[in-house]
Scaffold this motif. Sequence first.
Motif, mmCIF file in Angstrom:
data_model
loop_
_atom_site.group_PDB
_atom_site.id
_atom_site.type_symbol
_atom_site.label_atom_id
_atom_site.label_comp_id
_atom_site.label_asym_id
_atom_site.label_seq_id
_atom_site.Cartn_x
_atom_site.Cartn_y
_atom_site.Cartn_z
ATOM 1 N N SER A 70 0.813 -1.039 -0.206
ATOM 2 C CA SER A 70 0.097 0.005 -0.062
ATOM 3 C C SER A 70 0.973 1.156 0.005
ATOM 4 C CB SER A 70 -0.845 0.071 1.268
ATOM 5 O OG SER A 70 -0.360 -0.112 2.297
ATOM 6 N N THR A 71 1.990 1.155 0.861
ATOM 7 C CA THR A 71 2.846 2.453 0.642
ATOM 8 C C THR A 71 3.351 2.593 -0.423
ATOM 9 O OG1 THR A 71 3.470 2.133 3.190
ATOM 10 C CG2 THR A 71 4.807 3.272 1.686
ATOM 11 N N PHE A 72 4.016 1.356 -1.160
ATOM 12 C CA PHE A 72 4.572 1.517 -2.586
ATOM 13 C C PHE A 72 3.521 2.082 -3.498
ATOM 14 C CE2 PHE A 72 5.033 -0.141 -6.813
ATOM 15 C CZ PHE A 72 6.068 0.088 -7.033
ATOM 16 N N ASN A 73 2.161 1.625 -3.553
ATOM 17 C CA ASN A 73 1.332 2.048 -4.484
ATOM 18 C C ASN A 73 0.953 3.569 -4.247
ATOM 19 O OD1 ASN A 73 0.970 -0.383 -5.820
ATOM 20 N ND2 ASN A 73 -0.603 -1.210 -4.411
ATOM 21 N N ASN A 74 0.847 4.020 -3.116
ATOM 22 C CA ASN A 74 0.833 5.477 -2.780
ATOM 23 C C ASN A 74 1.881 6.402 -3.496
ATOM 24 O OD1 ASN A 74 -1.580 5.303 -1.313
ATOM 25 N ND2 ASN A 74 -0.594 5.321 0.729
ATOM 26 N N TYR A 75 3.143 5.867 -3.385
ATOM 27 C CA TYR A 75 4.321 6.462 -4.054
ATOM 28 C C TYR A 75 4.239 6.400 -5.458
ATOM 29 C CZ TYR A 75 6.506 7.280 0.554
ATOM 30 O OH TYR A 75 6.572 7.894 1.755
ATOM 31 N N TYR A 76 3.795 5.216 -6.152
ATOM 32 C CA TYR A 76 3.685 4.865 -7.564
ATOM 33 C C TYR A 76 2.731 5.584 -8.167
ATOM 34 C CZ TYR A 76 3.808 2.085 -11.826
ATOM 35 O OH TYR A 76 3.945 1.910 -13.012
ATOM 36 N N ASN A 77 1.427 5.807 -7.630
ATOM 37 C CA ASN A 77 0.460 6.415 -8.308
ATOM 38 C C ASN A 77 0.675 7.908 -8.384
ATOM 39 O OD1 ASN A 77 -0.758 4.030 -8.945
ATOM 40 N ND2 ASN A 77 -1.817 3.684 -6.854
ATOM 41 N N LYS A 78 1.602 8.609 -7.501
ATOM 42 C CA LYS A 78 1.666 10.128 -7.727
ATOM 43 C C LYS A 78 2.856 10.565 -8.592
ATOM 44 C CE LYS A 78 0.878 10.609 -2.694
ATOM 45 N NZ LYS A 78 1.596 10.935 -1.399
ATOM 46 N N ASN A 79 3.546 9.546 -9.407
ATOM 47 C CA ASN A 79 4.447 9.870 -10.421
ATOM 48 C C ASN A 79 4.078 9.345 -11.698
ATOM 49 O OD1 ASN A 79 7.149 10.809 -8.729
ATOM 50 N ND2 ASN A 79 6.108 8.691 -7.738
ATOM 51 N N GLU A 80 4.696 10.206 -12.833
ATOM 52 C CA GLU A 80 4.313 9.993 -14.367
ATOM 53 C C GLU A 80 5.693 9.863 -14.959
ATOM 54 O OE1 GLU A 80 1.593 12.827 -15.722
ATOM 55 O OE2 GLU A 80 1.350 13.690 -13.952
ATOM 56 N N PHE A 81 5.575 9.039 -15.878
ATOM 57 C CA PHE A 81 6.600 8.744 -16.868
ATOM 58 C C PHE A 81 6.234 9.620 -18.091
ATOM 59 C CE2 PHE A 81 9.611 6.891 -19.621
ATOM 60 C CZ PHE A 81 10.669 6.539 -18.915
ATOM 61 N N GLN A 82 7.053 10.485 -18.613
ATOM 62 C CA GLN A 82 6.526 11.562 -19.781
ATOM 63 C C GLN A 82 7.753 11.759 -20.635
ATOM 64 O OE1 GLN A 82 5.187 15.462 -18.592
ATOM 65 N NE2 GLN A 82 3.755 15.494 -20.038
ATOM 66 N N ASP A 83 7.804 11.697 -21.870
ATOM 67 C CA ASP A 83 8.880 11.878 -22.641
ATOM 68 C C ASP A 83 10.278 11.238 -22.540
ATOM 69 O OD1 ASP A 83 7.061 13.792 -24.054
ATOM 70 O OD2 ASP A 83 7.688 15.391 -22.537
ATOM 71 N N GLY A 84 9.947 9.853 -22.031
ATOM 72 C CA GLY A 84 11.034 8.974 -21.867
ATOM 73 C C GLY A 84 11.604 9.281 -20.472
ATOM 74 N N LYS A 85 11.199 10.066 -19.621
ATOM 75 C CA LYS A 85 11.847 10.265 -18.401
ATOM 76 C C LYS A 85 10.753 10.461 -17.125
ATOM 77 C CE LYS A 85 13.155 14.856 -19.202
ATOM 78 N NZ LYS A 85 14.183 15.870 -19.210
ATOM 79 N N ILE A 86 11.233 10.109 -15.773
ATOM 80 C CA ILE A 86 10.313 10.517 -14.963
ATOM 81 C C ILE A 86 9.985 11.906 -14.728
ATOM 82 C CG2 ILE A 86 9.886 10.319 -12.359
ATOM 83 C CD1 ILE A 86 11.516 7.557 -12.748
ATOM 84 N N LYS A 87 8.836 12.364 -14.765
ATOM 85 C CA LYS A 87 8.482 13.627 -14.379
ATOM 86 C C LYS A 87 8.724 14.093 -13.030
ATOM 87 C CE LYS A 87 4.390 16.691 -15.025
ATOM 88 N NZ LYS A 87 3.102 16.685 -15.519
ATOM 89 N N CYS A 88 9.430 15.019 -12.910
ATOM 90 C CA CYS A 88 10.126 15.477 -11.585
ATOM 91 C C CYS A 88 9.289 16.632 -11.240
ATOM 92 C CB CYS A 88 11.513 15.767 -11.534
ATOM 93 S SG CYS A 88 12.382 14.173 -11.989
ATOM 94 N N SER A 89 9.574 17.193 -9.743
ATOM 95 C CA SER A 89 9.016 18.382 -9.663
ATOM 96 C C SER A 89 10.064 19.512 -10.124
ATOM 97 C CB SER A 89 8.926 18.471 -8.072
ATOM 98 O OG SER A 89 10.362 18.223 -7.389
ATOM 99 N N SER A 90 9.726 20.651 -9.702
ATOM 100 C CA SER A 90 10.737 21.659 -9.912
ATOM 101 C C SER A 90 12.149 21.662 -9.625
ATOM 102 C CB SER A 90 10.218 23.065 -10.136
ATOM 103 O OG SER A 90 9.768 23.222 -8.592
ATOM 104 N N ASP A 91 12.108 20.940 -8.267
ATOM 105 C CA ASP A 91 13.487 20.922 -7.536
ATOM 106 C C ASP A 91 14.504 19.986 -8.674
ATOM 107 O OD1 ASP A 91 15.549 20.525 -5.716
ATOM 108 O OD2 ASP A 91 14.001 19.565 -4.239
ATOM 109 N N LYS A 92 15.458 20.750 -8.884
ATOM 110 C CA LYS A 92 16.684 19.972 -9.542
ATOM 111 C C LYS A 92 17.325 19.085 -8.994
ATOM 112 C CE LYS A 92 18.998 20.084 -13.566
ATOM 113 N NZ LYS A 92 18.128 19.406 -14.816
#
Length: 84
Positions: free
Chosen positions: A44-66
């Motif tokens: 359940s913890t894993f799914n919470n984190y997994y479902n909050k992220n996206e893969f876009q344009d060949g990479k994981i979509k990140c927050s604005s924090d470099k």
Amino acid sequence: LYKYDYAFIKLFMDNNDIMPNFKRSKDFLNYIKTIGCPQIPSESTFNNYYNKNEFQDGKIKCSSDKTEEIRRNKIINRFCELIK
């Protein structure tokens, strides 16, 4: 690793043709456990984190924090090195 780092690894694996692909989170977590990764999160913890992220344009979509983006890339690169 932080518990949410495993979500980045699965997201990467799901979108990479040369990596194993797991339909269910439970199967992925079992795989991670069998290759020797310690302290895996609950499903359940894993799914919470997994479902909050996206893969876009060949990479994981990140927050604005470099620094977060750099850390995620290091995690994925290190994982790829370890499973070779």
